[in-house]
Write an enzyme that holds these catalytic residues in place. Structure first.
Site, PDB file in Angstrom:
ATOM      1  CB  CYS A   1      -0.800   0.026   1.113  1.00 39.33           C
ATOM      2  SG  CYS A   1      -2.076  -1.410   1.195  1.00 39.33           S
TER       3      CYS A   1
ATOM      4  CG  HIS B   1      -3.141   3.626   2.202  1.00 40.29           C
ATOM      5  ND1 HIS B   1      -3.638   3.117   0.916  1.00 40.29           N
ATOM      6  CD2 HIS B   1      -3.297   2.514   2.874  1.00 40.29           C
ATOM      7  CE1 HIS B   1      -3.846   1.847   1.042  1.00 40.29           C
ATOM      8  NE2 HIS B   1      -3.660   1.475   2.163  1.00 40.29           N
TER       9      HIS B   1
ATOM     10  CG  ASN C   1      -6.478  -0.585   0.976  1.00 38.62           C
ATOM     11  OD1 ASN C   1      -5.665  -0.131   0.089  1.00 38.62           O
ATOM     12  ND2 ASN C   1      -6.288  -1.126   2.011  1.00 38.62           N
TER      13      ASN C   1
END
Length: 329
Positions: free
Chosen positions: A113, A255, A285
């Protein structure tokens, strides 16, 4: 000479998977998912013939069109992903071939990520050194390809998507990618968020498939705790290093892992909700795709102006985490 973001683009698949859709296949419900994550829906690239390189290529073509340049002008392509089409060749090479960027070289960057944040700062170094004039940095993941849709702890969180930027030399001093702090912790992070199968330690076999080792596995509580601390710490560090305050920061671009993690980071920075870019409710996500997708949406909405101060922060498997300070050109 600093590197500046001159163009942004994003790609999201058309198909929407809502929380209600997940209710039909998992022991969960919309209220449970929304309360704990902030996610209402996510996008899915259903076509089995289309993978991460497809989404990256769509982003790359948009970037070229928006910037009004040919693929021949691109010097370097960096793709941040943890779901490449295959182990090799790299996704970056596939994209380079798809857009026929005959003068470009490229490579994939694996930081889960945190991939785009790592990639952005990496790409900036090639501009600053003078070795490249135009660098394409793309973050993308087809998370649906590595999700176990029998595991409600992971299946609810992730979606598919891609975003990217073109980096070029800044026109003026004091603009562009001005600072970054990047970190890793492989000692404490390696066991809490991983996909154990498919590498040289556990190559594909009947056993690895039967044991669901080719899907994401995570200890949600440990990851949440680590992410809250790391993202807030690095955001605060970026602020202190660059004499930034809650008032002088225009946008926190975090994020999109979990709404609660984002709120905790903003609270630590003293930033109001109006300055926090959030689209997790719509996309979930998308791992390496979250930050560049956020940038592209801010850009599309006309919310980025010359001199806008942006703090980009991320946290991912490894553990990996980092923050980047960008002053918009």
């Amino acid at each position: 000479m600093k590197a500046a973001i001159t163009t942004t683009a994003k790609y999201l698949p058309e198909e929407i998977m809502s929380n209600q859709d997940l209710e039909r296949i998992l022991d969960t419900n919309d209220e449970w998912i929304t309360t704990r994550t902030g996610i209402k829906e996510r996008r899915i690239l259903r076509d089995p013939k289309k993978a991460t390189s497809y989404m990256c290529t769509e982003v790359a073509r948009q970037l070229l069109e928006k910037r009004g340049i040919s693929a021949d002008e691109i010097d370097l392509i960096i793709v941040a992903t943890m779901s490449p089409d295959m182990l090799f060749p790299s996704t970056a090479c596939l994209v380079q071939g798809n857009i026929q960027a005959k003068n470009a070289w490229g490579f994939d960057l694996s930081a889960a990520c945190s991939g785009f944040v790592y990639g952005l700062y990496t790409g900036a170094q090639f501009i600053e050194s003078g070795n490249c004039k135009k660098v394409m940095v793309i973050g993308a993941d087809k998370m649906s390809s590595i999700l176990d849709y029998e595991d409600r702890t992971t299946a609810i969180l992730f979606g598919d998507g891609a975003g990217g930027v073109i980096l070029e030399a800044a026109n003026e001093e004091g603009y562009g990618v001005l600072d970054a702090r990047l970190y890793s912790d492989g000692l404490n992070g390696r066991e809490h968020l991983l996909m154990p199968g498919g590498g040289s330690l556990h190559p594909a076999s009947h056993e690895t498939v039967d044991q669901h080792m080719h899907f994401i596995q995570q200890d949600g509580k440990q990851v949440f705790k680590a992410a809250v601390i790391a993202m807030a710490d690095v955001a605060e560090e970026i602020m202190q290093r660059n004499n930034l305050t809650a008032e002088t920061i225009d946008w926190l671009v975090p994020h999109q892992a979990n709404q609660r993690i984002i709120h905790a980071t903003a609270e630590r920075m003293g930033i109001t909700e109006e300055k926090v870019m959030m689209n997790i409710a719509r996309y979930g996500n998308t791992t390496a795709g979250t930050v560049p997708i956020c940038l592209a949406e801010l850009d599309e909405q006309g919310k980025l102006h010359k001199g806008s101060n942006l703090v980009l922060v991320s946290f991912g498997a490894g553990y990996t985490w980092g923050g980047v300070y960008v002053r918009w050109q």
